[in-house]
Write an enzyme that holds these catalytic residues in place. Structure first.
Site, PDB file in Angstrom:
ATOM      1  N   ASP A  49      -5.105  -7.962   8.477  1.00  0.00           N
ATOM      2  CA  ASP A  49      -4.002  -8.390   9.555  1.00  0.00           C
ATOM      3  C   ASP A  49      -3.490  -6.955  10.225  1.00  0.00           C
ATOM      4  O   ASP A  49      -2.671  -7.137  11.241  1.00  0.00           O
ATOM      5  CB  ASP A  49      -2.859  -8.873   8.890  1.00  0.00           C
ATOM      6  CG  ASP A  49      -2.620  -7.875   7.231  1.00  0.00           C
ATOM      7  OD1 ASP A  49      -3.398  -7.940   6.568  1.00  0.00           O
ATOM      8  OD2 ASP A  49      -1.164  -8.065   7.310  1.00  0.00           O
ATOM      9  N   SER A 101       9.415 -13.658  -3.588  1.00  0.00           N
ATOM     10  CA  SER A 101      10.859 -13.542  -4.325  1.00  0.00           C
ATOM     11  C   SER A 101      11.930 -13.858  -3.454  1.00  0.00           C
ATOM     12  O   SER A 101      12.005 -14.018  -2.351  1.00  0.00           O
ATOM     13  CB  SER A 101      10.918 -11.868  -4.736  1.00  0.00           C
ATOM     14  OG  SER A 101      12.027 -11.661  -5.558  1.00  0.00           O
ATOM     15  N   VAL A 107      11.540 -13.420 -16.449  1.00  0.00           N
ATOM     16  CA  VAL A 107      11.829 -12.161 -17.270  1.00  0.00           C
ATOM     17  C   VAL A 107      13.192 -12.218 -17.943  1.00  0.00           C
ATOM     18  O   VAL A 107      14.248 -12.572 -17.160  1.00  0.00           O
ATOM     19  CB  VAL A 107      11.591 -10.908 -16.982  1.00  0.00           C
ATOM     20  CG1 VAL A 107      12.701 -10.445 -15.826  1.00  0.00           C
ATOM     21  CG2 VAL A 107      11.390 -10.007 -18.043  1.00  0.00           C
ATOM     22  N   THR A 132      23.437   0.160  -9.999  1.00  0.00           N
ATOM     23  CA  THR A 132      22.907  -1.379  -9.878  1.00  0.00           C
ATOM     24  C   THR A 132      21.439  -1.651  -9.702  1.00  0.00           C
ATOM     25  O   THR A 132      20.760  -2.453 -10.325  1.00  0.00           O
ATOM     26  CB  THR A 132      23.587  -1.962  -8.559  1.00  0.00           C
ATOM     27  OG1 THR A 132      24.987  -1.667  -8.550  1.00  0.00           O
ATOM     28  CG2 THR A 132      23.423  -3.529  -8.650  1.00  0.00           C
ATOM     29  N   CYS A 143       0.805  -1.412   0.006  1.00  0.00           N
ATOM     30  CA  CYS A 143      -0.174  -0.069   0.090  1.00  0.00           C
ATOM     31  C   CYS A 143       0.836   1.395   0.135  1.00  0.00           C
ATOM     32  O   CYS A 143       1.907   1.039   0.048  1.00  0.00           O
ATOM     33  CB  CYS A 143      -0.933  -0.126   1.283  1.00  0.00           C
ATOM     34  SG  CYS A 143      -1.752  -1.432   1.357  1.00  0.00           S
ATOM     35  N   ASN A 177       1.354   0.301   5.828  1.00  0.00           N
ATOM     36  CA  ASN A 177       1.575  -0.410   4.529  1.00  0.00           C
ATOM     37  C   ASN A 177       2.534  -1.516   4.869  1.00  0.00           C
ATOM     38  O   ASN A 177       3.478  -1.523   5.658  1.00  0.00           O
ATOM     39  CB  ASN A 177       2.637   0.547   3.705  1.00  0.00           C
ATOM     40  CG  ASN A 177       3.218  -0.294   2.862  1.00  0.00           C
ATOM     41  OD1 ASN A 177       2.771  -1.195   2.176  1.00  0.00           O
ATOM     42  ND2 ASN A 177       4.596   0.082   2.501  1.00  0.00           N
ATOM     43  N   GLY A 178       2.010  -3.025   4.757  1.00  0.00           N
ATOM     44  CA  GLY A 178       2.405  -4.145   5.188  1.00  0.00           C
ATOM     45  C   GLY A 178       1.578  -5.029   5.442  1.00  0.00           C
ATOM     46  O   GLY A 178       0.581  -5.153   4.992  1.00  0.00           O
ATOM     47  N   ARG A 199      19.813  -0.870 -13.103  1.00  0.00           N
ATOM     48  CA  ARG A 199      20.034  -1.960 -14.106  1.00  0.00           C
ATOM     49  C   ARG A 199      18.923  -3.021 -13.618  1.00  0.00           C
ATOM     50  O   ARG A 199      18.499  -3.869 -14.599  1.00  0.00           O
ATOM     51  CB  ARG A 199      21.387  -2.404 -13.845  1.00  0.00           C
ATOM     52  CG  ARG A 199      22.507  -1.695 -14.496  1.00  0.00           C
ATOM     53  CD  ARG A 199      23.819  -2.142 -14.318  1.00  0.00           C
ATOM     54  NE  ARG A 199      24.908  -1.488 -14.689  1.00  0.00           N
ATOM     55  CZ  ARG A 199      26.065  -1.768 -14.737  1.00  0.00           C
ATOM     56  NH1 ARG A 199      26.558  -2.968 -13.907  1.00  0.00           N
ATOM     57  NH2 ARG A 199      27.045  -0.962 -15.327  1.00  0.00           N
ATOM     58  N   ARG A 218      -4.745   1.948  -0.836  1.00  0.00           N
ATOM     59  CA  ARG A 218      -4.802   0.436  -0.463  1.00  0.00           C
ATOM     60  C   ARG A 218      -4.571  -0.430  -1.671  1.00  0.00           C
ATOM     61  O   ARG A 218      -5.236  -0.256  -2.586  1.00  0.00           O
ATOM     62  CB  ARG A 218      -6.303   0.068   0.238  1.00  0.00           C
ATOM     63  CG  ARG A 218      -6.074  -1.238   0.724  1.00  0.00           C
ATOM     64  CD  ARG A 218      -7.290  -1.884   1.465  1.00  0.00           C
ATOM     65  NE  ARG A 218      -7.295  -3.164   2.080  1.00  0.00           N
ATOM     66  CZ  ARG A 218      -8.198  -3.988   2.246  1.00  0.00           C
ATOM     67  NH1 ARG A 218      -9.413  -3.556   1.786  1.00  0.00           N
ATOM     68  NH2 ARG A 218      -7.989  -5.346   2.865  1.00  0.00           N
ATOM     69  N   LEU A 219      -3.657  -1.630  -1.393  1.00  0.00           N
ATOM     70  CA  LEU A 219      -3.513  -2.842  -2.108  1.00  0.00           C
ATOM     71  C   LEU A 219      -4.257  -3.767  -1.539  1.00  0.00           C
ATOM     72  O   LEU A 219      -3.533  -4.253  -0.338  1.00  0.00           O
ATOM     73  CB  LEU A 219      -2.054  -3.003  -2.654  1.00  0.00           C
ATOM     74  CG  LEU A 219      -2.187  -4.201  -3.554  1.00  0.00           C
ATOM     75  CD1 LEU A 219      -2.979  -4.095  -5.040  1.00  0.00           C
ATOM     76  CD2 LEU A 219      -0.548  -4.690  -3.678  1.00  0.00           C
ATOM     77  N   ALA A 220      -5.345  -4.424  -1.828  1.00  0.00           N
ATOM     78  CA  ALA A 220      -6.314  -5.402  -0.758  1.00  0.00           C
ATOM     79  C   ALA A 220      -5.379  -6.732  -1.064  1.00  0.00           C
ATOM     80  O   ALA A 220      -5.834  -7.224  -1.964  1.00  0.00           O
ATOM     81  CB  ALA A 220      -7.686  -4.889  -1.284  1.00  0.00           C
ATOM     82  N   ILE A 221      -4.831  -7.359   0.023  1.00  0.00           N
ATOM     83  CA  ILE A 221      -4.252  -8.605  -0.102  1.00  0.00           C
ATOM     84  C   ILE A 221      -4.982  -9.528   0.802  1.00  0.00           C
ATOM     85  O   ILE A 221      -5.336 -10.304   0.629  1.00  0.00           O
ATOM     86  CB  ILE A 221      -2.841  -8.703   0.142  1.00  0.00           C
ATOM     87  CG1 ILE A 221      -2.003  -7.654  -0.911  1.00  0.00           C
ATOM     88  CG2 ILE A 221      -2.260 -10.084  -0.009  1.00  0.00           C
ATOM     89  CD1 ILE A 221      -2.062  -8.274  -2.377  1.00  0.00           C
ATOM     90  N   ILE A 222      -5.141  -8.976   2.205  1.00  0.00           N
ATOM     91  CA  ILE A 222      -5.731  -9.664   3.246  1.00  0.00           C
ATOM     92  C   ILE A 222      -7.017  -8.924   3.388  1.00  0.00           C
ATOM     93  O   ILE A 222      -7.578  -7.680   3.628  1.00  0.00           O
ATOM     94  CB  ILE A 222      -4.996  -9.694   4.352  1.00  0.00           C
ATOM     95  CG1 ILE A 222      -3.828 -10.299   4.246  1.00  0.00           C
ATOM     96  CG2 ILE A 222      -5.737 -10.350   5.696  1.00  0.00           C
ATOM     97  CD1 ILE A 222      -3.779 -11.867   3.763  1.00  0.00           C
TER      98      ILE A 222
END
Length: 591
Positions: A98, A341, A267, A316, A2, A75-76, A319, A50-54
């Site tokens: 959460d 990841s 990718v 770095t 978020c 955010n988390g 890139r 908001r990015l709704a994940i839970i």
């Protein structure tokens, strides 16, 4: 991930100020495209993208305690939120988020509750009862956070620099593992693990203990109410993430909601090392694999957007961020909102190729400590901002607090690279998952040499960037570099090119100070360059700069410039924003 923005104690509580906060908050909408929220309490504003994940249905922010006297914007992800809720039987929760547990923990424990949180987070909490506030950031800095100060006495907090850089007199990175209390107006480090002092540990290496700690870290990150996948480069770290995930996916709530098949994404340039290795791992594990190709020109065309979103001029990072930025858009287009990841392993285990030259275990360990402490400015920044640019969340199990404690307590003698004993970089991690009876990965993948992400996507990617910069930065410009950029003066045309773009987007003096600098070879710290005398004349952050170690190391006498790079007429100094058409099907990047 978020996006949060808070303005605390400003002199103006008018409607015009509220409109300005909303305007600035919208600069973070790419991080959270699902909902926007703003709570104003007098001269304090807490906003959220908001990015709704839970709990996508009811977990909108800001969040509150029972009587709304405690307000929090977060955010988390808090992986142990269910366990923490059980310890708060007298509290009534409004949502299934959460992050709501933060408001209630504060009621019970005051600011001392932060260390109870197992997860990644940046939050601002306002206690309306005494008009006090606290701000905190997770242990390693997986989530980005900035703090700024206004001339009117206000304190600003933002997930990204672009949320506050135009309205603050001074701003800087909010340090990881710290909290800031309005009562003391000072930072306090809440994260104090044993390794932080850089004292040399002595715990004997136990492969099974290390394996179990990593599996636990991966499993807790399978907490999701939305479709997810794994980023799979075919290297050791991402392959282990995928292998562990697929072994435990069936028993999770996510599998019941979205099915037991694991989706993986890679990718690279056509024919790159990563694409081949990732396909082999995906076939071995049985994932539903998506392979995305890009050309050198596609990446070059996206550079301005990458610098705007990552907010850095570090060579770095740019890139490596560009392929990740392009891939993230394609992943989000498939309906996936979260990926797991492999960042952090190289720092913990000394995986970068320059660690081959570590003179002793003491220097080896201290360098890993230095690398972990700086992660928030490098790989964490890249992994978070390159994905969040498209509303995609990246989770990183190697940076789990408990796992780091286990891995960093190992006697570093076991981590040392000893070719005569067959121990290559990250040997302790490879050995922990070298199971003859029930293999996690094919042997040659488990023992594949380290490739930095910017190399693994295709060696001609970096060569192409250098060639492009050569066309747009003249020798005369380089002669004046120290006068134009006295702080962290760019020493290559590639670095100069990125710096011009960065300062067009972020012209403030505070902005340039947020970016780390100093000499580096193959991603080393400046201190580690002392390990090999020849490195001081070959300062390039690519893994191929580790002469005598990388199997495809640079030829110091010959540099190939790809003929496929068109000269074009673009300029990093141009003020005009533009739409960039990328050759990859269905990809259009707009700045």
């Amino acid at each position: 991930m978020c996006g949060i923005l808070a303005v605390l104690g400003c002199a103006d509580d008018s409607q015009a100020k509220r409109v300005r906060v909303l305007e600035l908050s919208r600069r973070l909408k790419h991080r959270g495209p699902d909902w926007s929220g703003l709570h104003q309490f007098g001269d304090c504003f807490l906003s959220h993208q908001r990015l709704a994940i839970i709990d996508p249905a009811s977990g909108d922010q800001p969040l509150y305690n029972e009587d709304k006297s405690i307000i929090v914007t977060v955010n988390g992800e808090i992986y142990n939120h269910e366990e923490l809720r059980k310890k708060l039987p007298n509290h009534k929760f409004r949502t299934g988020s959460d992050c709501e547990v933060i408001a209630h923990l504060y009621e019970e424990h005051g600011e001392g509750f932060v260390d109870l949180l197992d997860g990644i987070f940046s939050f601002v909490l306002l206690d309306t009862r005494d008009r006090s506030s606290i701000v905190a950031r997770d242990a390693i800095g997986v989530t980005p956070l900035y703090i700024g100060w206004g001339l009117d006495g206000s304190v600003w907090i933002s997930s990204e620099m672009k949320g506050l850089n135009d309205d603050c007199e001074h701003f800087e990175i909010f340090p990881p593992g710290h909290l800031f209390s309005s009562k003391e107006a000072a930072f306090k480090r809440w994260y104090n693990p044993p390794w932080y002092t850089e004292s040399i540990p002595s715990t004997p290496y136990d492969p099974l203990t290390l394996r179990k700690a990593f599996e636990k870290a991966v499993i807790k990150r399978l907490m999701t109410d939305v479709p997810f996948g794994v980023l799979l480069s075919g290297g050791l770290d991402s392959s282990l993430v995928a292998a562990v995930t697929i072994r435990h996916l069936a028993e999770t709530k996510a599998a019941k909601q979205w099915g037991p098949k694991l989706h993986s994404f890679c990718v690279g340039l056509e024919g790159s090392p990563d694409l081949k290795a990732a396909k082999e791992v995906a076939d071995y594990l049985g994932t539903v694999h998506q392979e995305f190709h890009f050309t050198v020109q596609d990446g070059i065309d996206a550079i301005e957007d990458v610098i705007y979103h990552t907010e850095t001029y570090d060579v770095t990072t740019i890139r490596a961020s560009t392929p990740m930025f392009l891939m993230s858009r394609k992943i989000k287009a498939l309906g996936v909102k979260m990926v797991i990841s492999g960042e952090g392993s190289d720092e913990i285990f000394g995986g970068y190729l320059y660690f081959h030259k570590a003179p002793n275990k003491e220097e080896f360990h201290r360098e890993t400590c230095r690398k972990i402490k700086a992660l928030d400015q490098y790989d964490c920044l890249r992994a978070n901002k390159a994905t969040s640019a498209w509303g995609l969340e990246a989770r990183v199990p190697f940076l789990d607090k408990e796992f780091i404690n286990v891995a960093m307590s190992i006697d570093p003698e076991s981590k040392m690279i000893q070719r005569d004993l067959g121990r290559i970089e990250k040997w302790v991690l490879r050995k922990a998952f070298d199971d003859e009876e029930n293999p996690y990965l094919p042997k040659h993948i488990l023992y594949r040499q380290k490739e930095q992400f910017s190399d693994g996507v295709g060696y001609s990617w970096i060569d192409g960037l250098k060639a492009h910069a050569e066309l747009h930065v003249t020798d005369r410009m380089m002669l004046n570099a120290k006068k134009i950029y006295p702080h962290h003066t760019p020493t290559t045309k590639e670095a100069y090119y990125y710096r011009m773009i960065f300062e067009r987007f972020f012209p403030q003096n505070s902005a340039k100070l947020t970016v780390p600098g100093g000499p580096s070879v193959a991603c080393s710290t400046a201190k580690a360059i002392e390990w090999d005398a020849q490195w001081s004349g070959n300062l390039d952050p690519s893994g191929r700069a580790a002469l005598g170690v990388h199997e495809s190391a640079y030829d110091p006498h010959q540099q190939k410039i790809p003929a496929s790079i068109s000269i074009g007429n673009g300029s990093a100094t141009s003020k005009k924003q533009r739409i960039i058409e990328v050759a990859t099907p269905s990809v259009t990047i707009q700045s």
